[in-house]
Motif scaffolding. Structure first.
Motif, short mmCIF file in Angstrom:
data_model
loop_
_atom_site.label_atom_id
_atom_site.label_comp_id
_atom_site.label_asym_id
_atom_site.label_seq_id
_atom_site.Cartn_x
_atom_site.Cartn_y
_atom_site.Cartn_z
N ARG A 40 11.28 -76.80 -48.56
CA ARG A 40 12.00 -78.04 -48.87
C ARG A 40 11.00 -78.97 -49.55
O ARG A 40 9.85 -79.06 -49.14
CB ARG A 40 12.53 -78.74 -47.60
CG ARG A 40 13.28 -77.86 -46.65
CD ARG A 40 14.68 -77.54 -47.04
NE ARG A 40 15.56 -78.70 -47.09
CZ ARG A 40 16.81 -78.64 -47.54
NH1 ARG A 40 17.30 -77.48 -47.99
NH2 ARG A 40 17.58 -79.70 -47.56
N GLY A 42 10.28 -82.91 -51.06
CA GLY A 42 10.68 -84.31 -51.14
C GLY A 42 9.55 -85.15 -51.69
O GLY A 42 8.66 -84.64 -52.37
N ARG B 9 1.25 -82.38 -48.06
CA ARG B 9 1.38 -83.64 -48.78
C ARG B 9 0.46 -83.58 -49.99
O ARG B 9 -0.73 -83.32 -49.85
CB ARG B 9 0.96 -84.79 -47.87
CG ARG B 9 1.24 -86.14 -48.47
CD ARG B 9 0.83 -87.23 -47.53
NE ARG B 9 -0.58 -87.09 -47.18
CZ ARG B 9 -1.25 -87.96 -46.44
NH1 ARG B 9 -0.63 -88.99 -45.92
NH2 ARG B 9 -2.53 -87.79 -46.19
N MET B 11 -0.85 -85.73 -53.22
CA MET B 11 -0.87 -87.10 -53.77
C MET B 11 -1.76 -87.17 -55.00
O MET B 11 -2.75 -86.44 -55.10
CB MET B 11 -1.42 -88.09 -52.72
CG MET B 11 -0.56 -88.27 -51.50
SD MET B 11 1.09 -88.95 -51.81
CE MET B 11 0.70 -90.66 -52.23
N LYS B 43 4.18 -85.79 -53.54
CA LYS B 43 5.19 -84.85 -53.08
C LYS B 43 4.97 -84.51 -51.62
O LYS B 43 3.85 -84.52 -51.13
CB LYS B 43 5.07 -83.54 -53.88
CG LYS B 43 5.46 -83.65 -55.32
CD LYS B 43 5.16 -82.37 -56.07
CE LYS B 43 3.69 -82.22 -56.37
NZ LYS B 43 3.36 -81.07 -57.22
N HIS B 44 6.06 -84.22 -50.94
CA HIS B 44 5.97 -83.73 -49.57
C HIS B 44 6.75 -82.42 -49.50
O HIS B 44 7.92 -82.38 -49.87
CB HIS B 44 6.55 -84.75 -48.59
CG HIS B 44 6.25 -84.40 -47.17
ND1 HIS B 44 5.18 -84.91 -46.50
CD2 HIS B 44 6.86 -83.54 -46.33
CE1 HIS B 44 5.14 -84.40 -45.28
NE2 HIS B 44 6.16 -83.57 -45.15
N LEU B 45 6.09 -81.37 -49.05
CA LEU B 45 6.75 -80.07 -48.92
C LEU B 45 6.73 -79.62 -47.48
O LEU B 45 5.75 -79.84 -46.75
CB LEU B 45 6.05 -79.01 -49.77
CG LEU B 45 6.17 -79.21 -51.28
CD1 LEU B 45 4.82 -79.58 -51.87
CD2 LEU B 45 6.72 -77.97 -51.94
N LEU B 47 7.33 -76.04 -45.42
CA LEU B 47 7.47 -74.60 -45.63
C LEU B 47 7.49 -73.90 -44.27
O LEU B 47 6.94 -74.42 -43.29
CB LEU B 47 6.27 -74.01 -46.38
CG LEU B 47 5.47 -74.81 -47.38
CD1 LEU B 47 4.15 -74.12 -47.64
CD2 LEU B 47 6.25 -74.94 -48.66
N VAL B 49 5.93 -70.49 -42.83
CA VAL B 49 4.98 -69.43 -43.22
C VAL B 49 4.84 -68.45 -42.07
O VAL B 49 4.49 -68.83 -40.95
CB VAL B 49 3.60 -70.03 -43.58
CG1 VAL B 49 2.61 -68.93 -43.93
CG2 VAL B 49 3.72 -71.02 -44.72
N ARG B 60 -3.29 -69.52 -45.71
CA ARG B 60 -2.31 -69.11 -46.73
C ARG B 60 -1.70 -70.34 -47.40
O ARG B 60 -1.50 -70.37 -48.62
CB ARG B 60 -1.22 -68.25 -46.12
CG ARG B 60 -1.68 -66.88 -45.71
CD ARG B 60 -2.21 -66.07 -46.86
NE ARG B 60 -1.13 -65.44 -47.64
CZ ARG B 60 -1.31 -64.82 -48.80
NH1 ARG B 60 -2.51 -64.76 -49.35
NH2 ARG B 60 -0.31 -64.28 -49.45
N ALA B 63 -4.07 -71.69 -49.85
CA ALA B 63 -4.08 -70.85 -51.06
C ALA B 63 -2.88 -71.19 -51.95
O ALA B 63 -3.00 -71.25 -53.18
CB ALA B 63 -4.08 -69.37 -50.66
N MET B 64 -1.72 -71.44 -51.33
CA MET B 64 -0.52 -71.81 -52.11
C MET B 64 -0.75 -73.13 -52.85
O MET B 64 -0.33 -73.30 -54.00
CB MET B 64 0.69 -71.95 -51.19
CG MET B 64 1.15 -70.64 -50.57
SD MET B 64 2.51 -70.89 -49.38
CE MET B 64 2.24 -69.48 -48.30
N ARG B 67 -3.09 -72.47 -55.80
CA ARG B 67 -2.49 -71.67 -56.86
C ARG B 67 -1.35 -72.39 -57.57
O ARG B 67 -1.13 -72.23 -58.76
CB ARG B 67 -1.95 -70.33 -56.32
CG ARG B 67 -2.99 -69.33 -55.93
CD ARG B 67 -3.71 -68.71 -57.13
NE ARG B 67 -2.84 -68.11 -58.13
CZ ARG B 67 -2.30 -66.90 -58.06
NH1 ARG B 67 -2.54 -66.14 -57.01
NH2 ARG B 67 -1.54 -66.44 -59.03
N LEU B 68 -0.54 -73.14 -56.82
CA LEU B 68 0.71 -73.66 -57.40
C LEU B 68 1.05 -75.10 -57.03
O LEU B 68 1.46 -75.87 -57.90
CB LEU B 68 1.88 -72.76 -56.94
CG LEU B 68 3.26 -73.19 -57.45
CD1 LEU B 68 3.42 -72.86 -58.91
CD2 LEU B 68 4.38 -72.56 -56.63
N LEU B 69 0.91 -75.45 -55.75
CA LEU B 69 1.56 -76.68 -55.30
C LEU B 69 0.85 -77.95 -55.77
O LEU B 69 1.49 -78.98 -55.96
CB LEU B 69 1.69 -76.69 -53.77
CG LEU B 69 2.46 -75.49 -53.19
CD1 LEU B 69 2.49 -75.57 -51.67
CD2 LEU B 69 3.87 -75.42 -53.75
#
Lengths: 87, 87
Positions: A40, A42, B9, B11, B43-45, B47, B49, B60, B63-64, B67-69
């Motif tokens: 998710r 936000g 989080r 920023m 952004k606040h995600l 997940l 895992v 992990r 690492a995400m 790589r991406l976030l």
């Protein structure tokens, strides 16, 4: 009057589809992070709010969420008021 | 194997201009919230895992982020691993 550091987290409601989170989840899977699910996504905001008391800072920050920062139909928000530096 | 709830989080770095935060700050001023300043927006995600241990879930998730976030040039991130429900 103090300046309070306020943290606001705005997330899509649990019952609603979250296309941004879904896109991130698919991208993570494509990168080899198969162990991730239920992503998710936000917003996180950090504000400095000048107020006489911590409770007043919280009330003003909640009003900002209701007026602008969160969509009351699709999003939920949390507000945390941190330390106040005396001014 | 447990499923850990991970909060991320992301920023914009403190030294960098944050145009999104600036836009929100201007909008809040226009709505009468003159007591707000220093708005930063990120952004606040959240997940889920799957991992054997809490430390593995943290590694992990980091690492995400790498790589991406998060954008390593312009953004900082925090990762918090919450409770694991045994599976």
């Amino acid at each position: 009057m103090s300046a309070f550091r306020v943290e606001v987290r705005v997330m899509p409601r649990a019952a609603l589809l979250d296309p941004q989170g879904l896109a991130v989840e698919h991208a993570l899977h494509a990168l080899g992070f198969g162990e991730v699910a239920q992503v998710r996504m936000g917003k996180h905001l950090v504000l400095e709010v000048k107020a006489a008391t911590r409770n007043e800072a919280l009330a003003r920050a909640r009003a900002m969420c209701d007026r602008l920062l969160a969509n009351p139909v699709t999003e939920d928000y949390d507000v945390v008021v941190g330390g106040g530096a005396a001014r």
